[in-house]
Motif scaffolding. Structure first.
Motif, short mmCIF file in Angstrom:
data_model
loop_
_atom_site.label_atom_id
_atom_site.label_comp_id
_atom_site.label_asym_id
_atom_site.label_seq_id
_atom_site.Cartn_x
_atom_site.Cartn_y
_atom_site.Cartn_z
N ARG A 170 0.83 -1.21 0.00
CA ARG A 170 0.00 0.00 0.00
C ARG A 170 0.86 1.27 0.00
N ARG A 171 2.06 1.21 0.64
CA ARG A 171 2.97 2.37 0.62
C ARG A 171 3.46 2.65 -0.80
N GLU A 172 3.47 1.63 -1.65
CA GLU A 172 3.89 1.77 -3.04
C GLU A 172 2.73 2.19 -3.94
N ALA A 173 1.62 2.65 -3.34
CA ALA A 173 0.40 3.06 -4.07
C ALA A 173 -0.21 1.90 -4.85
N LYS A 174 -0.18 0.72 -4.22
CA LYS A 174 -0.80 -0.46 -4.81
C LYS A 174 -1.73 -1.10 -3.78
N VAL A 175 -2.59 -1.98 -4.26
CA VAL A 175 -3.57 -2.65 -3.40
C VAL A 175 -3.34 -4.16 -3.49
N PRO A 176 -3.21 -4.85 -2.35
CA PRO A 176 -3.11 -6.31 -2.41
C PRO A 176 -4.45 -6.91 -2.85
N ALA A 177 -4.35 -7.95 -3.70
CA ALA A 177 -5.56 -8.58 -4.21
C ALA A 177 -5.31 -10.08 -4.37
#
Length: 195
Positions: A23-30
């Motif tokens: 999330r710190r990398e501007a991504k969302v785990p899925a």
């Protein structure tokens, strides 16, 4: 039905710490699952995914290491306070495959005069449709409905190729009679005048 292309990267680290790092990398785990294959853990771009999820039943075209997979969101977790995306579960779909999804119900038109209220008993309908032709919403006309009237699931006209999965006799909308205000009791009015 909109189809949104997203670049997805496969992730190999799991747990809270790994999810926070993603999330710190501007991504969302899925997680992508379905069709009897092992779940694939992914990281998706947060901004693009957030925009895509504004559309109900969006079809996602995921580019995973050069392979394109189609998916629909099955469960979306958001932070309760800041409302950012925490995690998304995606269901793998194929073109031509029928899937069951929840579709928002939208009412249009004016009720009969009298200040009656429209109650949405069901905010969504469960419908079955082809994965690449999912409706974003169903619209119901409430024009001129009187107090006591109701709209059942079977009364709603669905788009071509869409079938009802909700109980046909389920009440979706109902018109409630306006409540008249009760006049103030004489004792209350007298006390107010003396004060």
């Amino acid at each position: 039905m909109s189809e949104v292309k997203l670049a997805a990267s496969v992730r190999s680290e799991f747990g809270k710490g790994a999810a926070r790092s993603i999330r710190r990398e501007a991504k969302v785990p899925a997680v992508l699952y379905g069709h009897g294959v092992d779940p694939i853990h992914l990281a998706l771009p947060a901004h693009e995914l957030g925009l895509a999820l504004r559309t109900s039943n969006v079809l996602l075209s995921l580019d995973i290491d050069g392979t394109t997979e189609l998916a629909i969101p099955k469960a979306v977790q958001r932070d309760a306070i800041k409302n950012f995306l925490v995690h998304v579960d995606l269901l793998l779909v194929k073109r031509g495959e029928k899937v069951t999804v929840e579709v928002p119900v939208q009412a249009e038109g004016d009720l009969a005069a009298g200040g009656n209220l429209l109650e949405h008993v069901l905010g969504t309908l469960s419908v079955e449709a082809e994965a690449t032709h999912l409706p974003e919403a169903v619209t119901v006309s409430v024009e001129g409905l009187e107090a006591g009237a109701s709209v059942l699931a079977k009364d709603i006209t669905l788009p071509a190729g869409v079938t009802l999965a909700t109980d046909a006799d389920a009440v979706v909308l109902q018109v409630l009679a306006a409540q008249a205000e009760e006049p103030a009791a004489e004792g209350e009015a007298t006390e107010g005048a003396e004060a």
